[in-house]
Design an enzyme around this catalytic site. Sequence first.
Site, PDB file in Angstrom:
ATOM      1  N   GLY A  74       0.777  -1.231   0.000  1.00 20.50           N
ATOM      2  CA  GLY A  74       0.000   0.000   0.000  1.00 20.50           C
ATOM      3  C   GLY A  74       0.807   1.278   0.000  1.00 20.50           C
ATOM      4  CG  HIS A  97     -16.121  14.192 -15.081  1.00 27.14           C
ATOM      5  ND1 HIS A  97     -15.528  15.398 -15.394  1.00 27.14           N
ATOM      6  CD2 HIS A  97     -17.099  14.481 -14.181  1.00 27.14           C
ATOM      7  CE1 HIS A  97     -16.123  16.376 -14.725  1.00 27.14           C
ATOM      8  NE2 HIS A  97     -17.077  15.837 -13.971  1.00 27.14           N
TER       9      HIS A  97
END
Length: 214
Positions: free
Chosen positions: A79, A146
């Site tokens: 991670g 987006h």
Amino acid sequence: MPEDIIIVGAGGFGRETIDVVRAINATATEPVWNVLGVVDDGPSPVHGARLAALGIPHLGDIEELRSHVASARYVIGIGSPSVRAQLSERIDSWGGRAATLIHPAAVVGSEVRIGEGSVVCGGAQISTNIVLGRHVHINPGAIVGHDCRLEDYVSINPGAVISGDVRVDSGTLIGAGAVILQLLEVGPGALVAASACVTKNVPAGATVRGVPAR
């Protein structure tokens, strides 16, 4: 024939990466990947036991990967962005070839580019016109809106939301459940704490937390 792959890291995300590989194989007409095992310099007894429960061998320390780079792909299931960067540079210097893994239960929109070594977990949602750099981790349930750009070694932890037109620079970690509002930039090496709400740009190397994040 499935392609051989080695997972780097026996911890939690390494084992989640194994689950991604298995999900890919389960939904394909024939297996895509064959997991040779995991390399890790020092897995804890707990992580070793959990790895054994999956039926996946611990092959040895990171140097063991050197003898496999000509025949097997690799993916880093660790991670920490900084550790991923260090390891990928080392492995690539041996001629390593990183795999890109996308869970079949992830939603990936149109015009999305995903860099080598990246892992997209189940339940993640990646919208349209997205660029993910190399070795990016998108954890379960994370949402990338987006027109976002996530540079190399970024980690988006479970349930985090990146709104539209956001740039997340290299080596940044976005904590679980954090929210980054639209049109912002999070500088390189920054840390956004879990459940923080980012309402303005985050400087390079900064740690921000709270609502709004400071």
